[in-house]
Scaffold this active site. Structure first.
Site, PDB file in Angstrom:
ATOM      1  CB  ILE A 195      -0.923   0.040   1.127  1.00 32.88           C
ATOM      2  CG1 ILE A 195      -0.114  -0.113   2.321  1.00 32.88           C
ATOM      3  CG2 ILE A 195      -2.022  -1.157   1.106  1.00 32.88           C
ATOM      4  CD1 ILE A 195      -1.104   0.350   3.750  1.00 32.88           C
ATOM      5  N   GLY A 196       2.164   0.926  -0.700  1.00 31.89           N
ATOM      6  CA  GLY A 196       3.220   2.109  -0.378  1.00 31.89           C
ATOM      7  C   GLY A 196       4.305   1.978   0.511  1.00 31.89           C
ATOM      8  CB  THR A 197       4.028  -0.552   3.125  1.00 33.01           C
ATOM      9  OG1 THR A 197       3.528  -1.508   2.240  1.00 33.01           O
ATOM     10  CG2 THR A 197       3.136  -0.068   4.088  1.00 33.01           C
ATOM     11  CD  GLU A 252       0.034   0.914  12.347  1.00 34.52           C
ATOM     12  OE1 GLU A 252      -1.238   0.852  11.516  1.00 34.52           O
ATOM     13  OE2 GLU A 252      -0.144   0.358  13.506  1.00 34.52           O
TER      14      GLU A 252
END
Lengths: 316, 734, 211
Positions: B469-471, B694
């Site tokens: 997811i863009g990670t 996170e």
């Protein structure tokens, strides 16, 4: 977006005739605001008259030492014009404080003046809005109104005019030139161009049906220091909480117009002599009669403080 | 591969490819617009029709009737789907609000109909012709009004809410603070709208969608449509951002699937931007109270953290207190998590749920307490570090280098230059301040599987339903496979996001990178044994280096090893029951921020940001750093501008587009520095890494808030810290 | 169609009158038992070049340039993030100027020169800006990236052309590509992944700026 028909005339006369000929006719130039609202069906034109070929895209000197800006001159071109940068810095600064580079490349001088409010209740067709649907009520009064107006507002509408450019135009005493279907040319002082909502917030300008803006005339340069300070929650690409346009002279005199507080650029010429005294006394006069909500009350202090900052910088 | 004890040395420890700064292998595709996102799959499912969703115009009530006649008659319309034609679709375990079906409206912009047409323009225009007759119900839309009705949410299994005797310890503490903080609702506001192309073929449903958790999505689609696992396929190779907003299937998937069945053609649709904020989920607003009691020396003896959030009935609370039982050492701890019913759209996970809003409050409280104690906030935090779980003192942290984060950060940032007295440093019209905060987020272990093939051309193909997811999943998975198999990065092909592949951890809770790479590692180890078996090599002595298998003096290339046919291995990482209980796995950060506040207008500019992160081994310093700076940016937004504004009369988020819900832009974000301590944590997985995506947001907003306080001397406990909240108390220049 | 000769309505639909009002009247009269009615709205021809290639299309006038690229020409590199000019993901270059293609009707681009991300460079032949984005990791999810890159390419030209920005200190002095200038000018391109600092590095490298 409702279906519509489209045409692209070559002359102003054809354009004006075309917009009146078909029901729901509207001019379109940059389209950045109109198309946004058409997708939401806040705007529902039945016929679009594309004015991009009408040739109103020049900036020319006027006989009395000012400049005439064609209605189709884009925000980018206007802000970058060497004469504007040199003699009307406040206008250049106001323009580049607004929107984004992409939008300024499309947005035109006339279209910028005709922008609709960014009130969230105006944008959401499920909500009451007297501007969008006369008589439906005002969702913003008693609702979320932090970004909305406190000057010139009414019990029908507390929307603000979102333009930065118009604030500078108001400061400069620009005149809006128009032409109508019988060829009548009007030159409308910008102070008279935008209308206060009263009980008819859907009427926003003095333009008559079919009347086409052809240009904006700037009077001769004022000299002085030109400042435009736009205050917002993020550093760029946001509408003003408050913006202050000022041209200040060495002798302490000056002009100030304010954005983000009213349905039109807010300027009170009679208050301007007070600029020599203090930002407080000027702001008190400029903002007398304010009708703030709990959410936007802070704008009163913010206008004064923003102006105080400008005076501090200019007079330092 | 079962993981049941701290990892010994393994192939990853070679660090020839893992741990090296590696640019994304999907970079050339993404920078050229060649990576296909959900709505863009012209290459699949021929004859796609366009759907457009109608959202409910009320927040709570019942739909009496939906008149679709005008919409159906509109140009180009192929079909319509009405919520009244279905009973509510069965929800997965993570969803709260109804996604589609039935007459009940639970929140504003709930999907209630979809119009399908030949073109997008036709579908959108026809959707506006859908007439709906509602019966409104009374609802509660204000968290403040509802707060007194909030009830405590029972602890989850193994969760401890109290240790010691907080009330007595707090009452006897020499120095105390008792403060309330508020955080508003936040929107994920990912750039790619939720979008789906759905197609049915012989009773089998395929959706090309944008989803972070393919396994969950497949499970939930099976449940919603009564299908067997082999009748559902989800494909989500590229996801234009999620941040928790795409953890669970949303209405776009449901109505696309229904509409495709109704019209007998593939249907594609996206949630249009003004619909997203109220139609989908958001991070709940919170009302938090924090009490800290300390000895005069600064040692914390009592800490209590209460949080109230709102949600729909059966929704989950925002777990803002969950870090407070683990972050600082205190013999007496009490936390309480309460929830009130509000009839706003569903509150659910957004990047670092729990810690992100919890630390927004806790780390201001720590700043306030430090000030009251006359201590430097860095020193105060160091004094109260703990190496054990305060609620279970015989349980240690697997690796905890929080103190080093703080010390390193203070030194690198020039913390000693911080103005000791608030509002004491000026540069012209600007007030300058520095602030810091601690960051904390747990490392979660999740099973994760993969399939690895050695193709006859010698290439390694990795297939897993893991998402990027863009990670940076594509890249770190390729690094993992290349490292383990002893091949070049360019010899690895990674294919992701397809539910026909083995089920991975997915992307969420900062557990994606560490678990998915561990699953790939496990599959590679299995592939190694298959290769050795085929070659008849003794596995104990074999090494996989430079594209070759070497045993003693014998050497065979991978390509040679599969001359007779490719080899395929499937395996995954699973964690022994109770393993996680043996040690507390968490990640830590020190955040440092400098701001300038305009003393006239109150405008705040962030000048510098630094994060020092302790998150185990860093698999790829480039992509990990991007995760952290991105999270810092989101934290800056939470600090200064992000707020879902509630109309408490009509019950909806008013600023429901990207002009109204302001997130940071380029001009808001200065140079950002990230330092990784890169301390290997063998407790976590064979990768010895921990989550970091996170951690980056945890504490950032409080660091900004503390910097604004340091600059202005005005303490704001109500996010976002916008100028209207402190203007009246802002000291002007003389 | 009245007016310009190069504009004509292709009446592909069934309506002879070809106007929206007639179409609306028909819609109101229609019965729900005929859900498969085909388009009876006017269609317009438009020609422009995309990445140097001439294209002629017959379009519903409501079709934005963005949807024309993505749906009709299947050039999906240009992204739809908001469709309302609030995010910049749809940025393309038209006659060298960057615009939001979502807020522009395709029929208004007769004769224009459109450049999309696919025209900036390809995976095998990256433009210097694309290469710098890869090198500095100026993206994460990749969805805003084509818009960011189109904007970045245009921003450097705007600075060169002397277009001022909100952070330009002296309006009459020569514009320089400072970090502050680039950040301000890129602000119409939102990146929720928060790659701004890396994009700034990428642009600085291409612009040859050290600070």
């Amino acid at each position: 977006m409702k279906p519509f028909t489209y045409e692209r005339p070559r002359t102003a006369a054809d354009a004006v005739a075309a917009v009146l000929r078909k029901p729901g006719g509207r001019f379109i130039a940059g389209g950045t605001n109109l198309l946004d609202l058409m997708k939401l069906q806040v705007e529902t034109p039945g016929h679009l008259v594309d004015v991009q070929d009408l040739g109103f895209n020049k900036i020319e000197p006027t006989p009395d030492g000012g400049l005439r800006i064609g209605a189709l001159v884009t925000n980018t071109v206007l802000a970058a014009d060497p004469r504007i940068k040199r003699d009307y810095g406040v206008l250049s600064r106001a323009i580049v404080a607004g929107a984004s580079g992409q939008l300024r490349n499309k947005a035109t001088t006339a279209g910028n003046l005709l922008q609709r409010t960014r009130c969230p209740y105006f944008y959401d067709t499920n909500q009451p809005c007297n501007k969008r649907q006369p008589g439906s009520g005002c969702g913003a009064i008693g609702g979320a109104s932090r970004g909305l107006g406190l000057m010139g507002v009414s019990t029908s509408c507390i929307a603000t005019h979102p333009s930065d450019m118009a604030v500078a135009m108001r400061l400069l005493d620009a005149k809006v030139e128009t032409i109508d279907d019988v060829g009548t040319v009007r030159s409308i002082p910008i102070a008279d161009f935008h209308q206060l909502p009263g009980t008819t917030p859907h009427i926003e300008t003095i333009l008559r049906p079919g009347e086409l803006i052809t240009g904006v005339e700037l009077p001769r340069p004022l000299g002085g220091r030109h400042v435009y300070h736009k205050v917002r929650d993020r550093a760029s690409y946001a509408f003003a909480l408050v913006s202050v346009a000022a041209v200040l002279q060495r002798d302490g005199s000056g002009r100030v117009a304010v954005g983000g507080v009213a349905p039109k650029p807010w300027r009170v010429e009679a208050a301007e002599p007070l600029l020599r005294r203090s930002s407080e006394s000027f702001a008190n006069s400029l903002l007398s009669g304010a009708a703030p909500t709990e959410d936007n009350h802070f704008k009163l202090a913010l206008v004064e403080r923003t102006l105080a900052g400008i005076l501090h910088e200019v007079r330092a | 591969m079962e993981f049941s004890a701290p990892s010994p040395d393994n192939a990853i420890d070679q660090l020839k490819i893992v741990g090296k700064p590696t640019t994304r292998i999907d970079g050339p595709l993404k920078t050229t617009g060649s990576a296909p996102y959900a709505y863009e799959r012209h290459d699949v499912a021929a004859d796609q029709a366009y759907g457009f969703i109608v959202g409910a115009a009320i927040a709570k009530g019942t739909i009496k009737a939906i008149d679709l006649r005008e919409a159906r008659a509109a140009a180009g319309v192929i079909g319509t789907v009405s919520t009244l034609d279905y009973s509510p679709l069965a929800l997965g375990p993570m969803n709260t609000a109804n996604l589609f079906g039935g007459a009940k409206v639970e929140h504003y912009h709930q999907a209630i109909a979809v119009v399908v047409a030949e073109t997008f323009e036709q579908a959108r225009a026809a959707a506006a012709l859908v007439r709906v007759d509602y019966a409104r119900s009374e609802g509660e839309y204000s968290l403040d009004r509802a707060a007194h009705t909030a009830v405590s949410v029972p602890p989850e299994e193994g969760e401890r809410r109290a240790v010691g005797d907080f009330p007595s310890a707090f009452a006897q503490a020499a120095v105390t603070i008792d403060r309330e903080y508020t955080t508003p609702g936040h929107s994920h506001a990912m750039m790619e709208p939720h979008a789906t192309i759905a197609a049915w073929e012989k009773g089998r449903l395929t959706v090309w969608t944008s989803n972070q958790m393919i396994g969950w999505g497949k499970r939930d689609l099976c449940k919603a449509f009564g299908l067997k696992p082999n009748q559902v396929r989800i494909d989500s190779p590229y996801i234009g951002g999620g941040f928790g907003g795409k953890l669970f299937v949303r209405s776009d998937v449901m109505v696309a699937a229904l509409a495709a069945r109704v019209v007998g053609r593939p249907v594609k649709l996206a949630l249009h931007r003004p619909l997203i904020i109220n139609n989908t989920t958001h991070r709940a607003a919170t009302r938090q109270r924090i009490r800290i009691g300390a000895e005069r020396s600064g040692k914390i003896v009592a800490i209590a953290h209460d949080s109230i959030s709102g949600n729909l009935p059966n929704g989950k609370p925002e777990r803002s207190v969950q870090q407070t039982t683990l972050f600082y050492g205190s013999a007496n701890v009490a936390v309480d998590l309460r929830m009130a019913q509000v009839d706003l759209p569903e509150a659910n996970a957004m990047r670092a749920p729990g810690e992100a809003p919890g630390l927004m409050a806790l780390e201001i409280a720590m700043d306030e307490m430090a000030e009251k104690l006359g201590l430097d906030p860095v020193v105060f935090r160091i004094m109260n570090d703990t190496q054990v779980d305060p609620t279970k003192p015989d349980r240690h942290f697997s690796e905890r280098n929080f103190v080093e984060c703080l010390r390193t950060g203070a030194e690198r940032f020039g913390w000693s230059d911080r103005p000791a007295k608030p509002a004491s440093r000026r540069e012209g019209r600007w007030l300058i301040g520095m602030g810091m905060a601690g960051g904390f987020r747990n490392n979660q272990l999740q099973p994760s599987a993969a399939r690895v093939r050695l193709r006859r051309d010698g290439k390694i193909i990795v297939e897993t339903d893991m998402t990027d997811i863009g990670t940076g999943s594509y890249t770190i998975i390729a690094q993992t496979a290349a490292e383990t198999m002893g091949v070049k990065l360019t010899d690895v092909v990674v294919v992701l996001g397809d539910s026909d592949f083995p089920v991975s951890a997915g992307s969420g809770g900062q557990f994606g990178a560490v678990n998915s790479t561990s699953g790939v590692y496990a599959a590679c180890i299995k592939l190694q044994s298959l290769i050795l078996e085929r070659l008849g090599f003794d596995s104990a002595d074999a090494t996989f280096v430079n594209g070759k298998i070497q045993v003693g003096s014998r050497s065979v290339t991978l390509k040679e090893a599969v001359q007779s046919g490719e080899l395929l291995a499937e395996d995954g990482i699973v964690y022994a029951k109770g393993y996680e209980e043996r040690a507390q796995q968490s990640t830590f950060a020190g955040h440092f921020v400098e701001v300038a506040v305009d003393s006239f207008t109150g405008e705040t500019h962030i000048r510098r940001m630094l994060a020092v992160c302790d998150a185990g081994r860093i698999l790829n310093p480039i992509t990990a750093r991007s995760q952290v700076i991105g999270a810092m940016t989101m934290g800056a937004g939470a600090a200064l501008m992000e707020e879902l504004v509630v109309d408490t009369r009509f019950g909806f988020f008013v600023n429901h587009d990207l002009a109204g819900y302001e997130v940071p832009v380029h001009a808001d974000i200065p140079h950002q520095e990230v330092i990784f301590l890169n301390k290997v944590d063998p407790w976590s997985t064979p990768m010895k890494a921990k989550g970091v995506g996170e951690l980056g947001i945890c504490g950032v907003a409080a660091a900004v808030a503390n910097a604004v306080y340091n600059a202005t001397g005005v303490r704001i406990r109500d996010y976002p810290i916008t100028l209207d909240k402190y203007l009246a108390n802002l000291p002007r220049p003389d | 169609m009245n007016g310009s000769g190069k504009w004509r309505v292709s009446r592909r639909g069934v309506l002879a009158g070809g106007s929206a009002s007639a179409a609306m009247a028909t819609m109101l009269d229609a019965q729900p038992s005929h859900p498969r009615r085909q388009a009876d709205i006017p269609v317009y021809d438009v020609s422009f070049t995309v990445n140097g290639e001439p294209r002629t299309l017959s379009l519903d006038p409501r079709t934005t340039l963005l949807d024309t690229l993505r749906e009709h020409l299947q050039l999906t590199g240009t992204k739809k993030g908001c469709d309302h000019g609030q995010c910049g993901a749809c940025t393309v270059l038209v006659d060298g100027f960057r615009i939001n293609s979502c807020l522009s009707l395709a029929v208004m681009h007769e004769g224009d020169r459109v450049t999309t991300i696919e025209g900036v460079g390809s995976p095998d032949h990256l433009h210097a800006m694309q290469r710098a984005f890869v090198q500095h990791d100026g993206f994460q999810c990749g969805y805003c990236t084509p818009g960011q890159i189109c904007s970045a390419v245009a921003v450097l030209k705007e600075i060169e052309a002397g277009v001022p920005s909100h952070v330009t200190e002296d309006l009459t002095a020569t514009c320089v590509p400072s970090r502050a200038e680039m950040r301000e000018r890129m602000s119409g391109n939102i990146c929720r992944c928060g790659a701004y600092a890396n994009i700034s590095d990428a642009m600085a490298e291409v612009a040859g700026v050290n600070v």
